[in-house]
Design a protein around this motif. Structure first.
Motif, short mmCIF file in Angstrom:
data_model
loop_
_atom_site.label_atom_id
_atom_site.label_comp_id
_atom_site.label_asym_id
_atom_site.label_seq_id
_atom_site.Cartn_x
_atom_site.Cartn_y
_atom_site.Cartn_z
N LEU A 87 55.00 -64.16 38.58
CA LEU A 87 54.74 -64.82 37.30
C LEU A 87 54.57 -63.75 36.22
O LEU A 87 54.17 -62.62 36.50
N THR A 88 54.83 -64.15 34.97
CA THR A 88 54.47 -63.29 33.85
C THR A 88 53.01 -63.57 33.48
O THR A 88 52.41 -64.54 33.96
N GLN A 89 52.47 -62.75 32.61
CA GLN A 89 51.09 -62.97 32.19
C GLN A 89 50.93 -64.30 31.46
O GLN A 89 49.95 -65.02 31.66
N ARG A 90 51.89 -64.61 30.60
CA ARG A 90 51.81 -65.88 29.87
C ARG A 90 51.93 -67.06 30.83
O ARG A 90 51.26 -68.09 30.67
N GLN A 91 52.78 -66.94 31.83
CA GLN A 91 52.90 -68.02 32.81
C GLN A 91 51.61 -68.19 33.60
O GLN A 91 51.18 -69.31 33.88
N ARG A 92 50.98 -67.07 33.96
CA ARG A 92 49.69 -67.14 34.66
C ARG A 92 48.65 -67.87 33.80
O ARG A 92 47.93 -68.75 34.28
N THR A 93 48.61 -67.51 32.52
CA THR A 93 47.64 -68.14 31.62
C THR A 93 47.94 -69.63 31.46
O THR A 93 47.02 -70.46 31.47
N MET A 94 49.21 -69.96 31.33
CA MET A 94 49.60 -71.36 31.16
C MET A 94 49.18 -72.20 32.37
O MET A 94 48.59 -73.28 32.22
N LEU A 95 49.44 -71.68 33.55
CA LEU A 95 49.08 -72.42 34.77
C LEU A 95 47.57 -72.50 34.95
O LEU A 95 47.04 -73.53 35.35
N GLN A 96 46.86 -71.42 34.65
CA GLN A 96 45.40 -71.44 34.79
C GLN A 96 44.78 -72.44 33.82
O GLN A 96 43.89 -73.23 34.20
N ALA A 97 45.24 -72.44 32.58
CA ALA A 97 44.70 -73.38 31.58
C ALA A 97 44.96 -74.81 32.01
O ALA A 97 44.08 -75.68 31.92
#
Lengths: 102, 173
Positions: A87-97
């Motif tokens: 995952l990219t960092q933005r994808q990680r953040t999107m999924l976590q949120a």
């Protein structure tokens, strides 16, 4: 053992294995589905979360910043997936949120 | 109930806390997003800092960008760009964050410090022949050079008074 190479990951991120659109589709589901997808994505690649040697430093810094929060298994797996460049960092953040709010 | 939320952009209701990428308003969720971003990137950030022969303000900004650019689009940008008129304190603490202009400024000695050491030598020579007044001046100089005085000089009281009179909010990032 873990494929989440905590100490060998380069500063520059390589292309992730999923497109933003694919991750967005997962993020639009509920928490249980997101958790199942995260476990599956990590399991298929033999990725586990292993705390880094800087864990104590990170925890101390978190306490000093009044942000002493505990991340659960799924959130740690998301970090491991990012470090393994799944995952990219933005994808990680999107999924976590999404995981935390649905 | 009115929430005391840091909102320098004035769009918390529509864009979420500090315009985070996911438009999250729940501060508990924000804290976890920040914690995950920090854990994810702290190794790379420390590794980068260890490679630097010396640290400058640009390293402070770059470290912030590395740690939080997955949560906030403005991560790593100077605070004076987005919040020039807001004094910020850490939640639960009274100490104000340093103003960006004070961080960026190179360390300088107070302009009121007398020239050393030639003046002192001359003063000592004169004092032994005339009066003890120059010796008192020498003690005064030592006080001004003490670490605590130097710190005060880097962040003048007038600056603190100026920003503390403005709106103060708490920050959790």
């Amino acid at each position: 053992m873990s494929a989440a190479t905590h100490f060998t990951a380069p500063l520059q991120s390589s292309p992730a294995m999923f497109t933003d659109e694919q991750v967005k589709c997962i993020a639009n589901t509920d928490s249980q589905t997101i958790a199942a997808w995260v476990r599956s994505a990590a399991g298929q690649r033999h990725i586990m979360y292993t705390p880094s040697i800087l864990r104590k430093f990170a925890e101390a810094a978190s306490r000093l910043s009044d942000a002493d929060v505990e991340l659960d298994e799924i959130e740690h797996l998301l970090i491991a997936l990012r470090r393994a460049h799944v995952l990219t960092q933005r994808q990680r953040t999107m999924l976590q949120a999404a995981y935390l709010q649905r | 109930m009115e929430l005391n939320v840091l909102d320098p952009f004035g769009d918390y209701e529509t864009a979420g806390y500090l315009r985070n990428f996911e438009c999250v308003k729940d501060l508990d969720v924000i804290a976890k997003l920040e914690a995950a971003a920090f854990k994810d990137n702290v190794v790379d950030a420390v590794r980068r800092l260890r490679r630097r022969p010396s640290l400058a303000y640009s390293d402070v900004l770059e470290t912030h960008r590395l740690l939080f650019n997955s949560v906030y689009p403005w991560a790593g940008e100077d605070r004076s760009i987005h919040a020039p008129d807001i004094a910020i304190t850490r939640a639960g603490y009274k100490t104000l964050f340093t103003h960006p202009k004070d961080i960026a400024a190179p360390p300088t000695m107070p302009s009121t410090v007398p020239q050393m050491p030639q003046t002192c030598v001359n003063t000592q020579e004169k004092s032994s022949a005339t009066s003890p007044t120059p010796i008192l001046s020498s003690k005064e100089t030592a006080v001004r050079f003490s670490p605590s005085s130097a710190n005060n000089a880097a962040a003048p009281a007038s600056t603190c008074a100026g920003i503390s009179s403005k709106k103060t909010n708490s920050c959790t990032c």
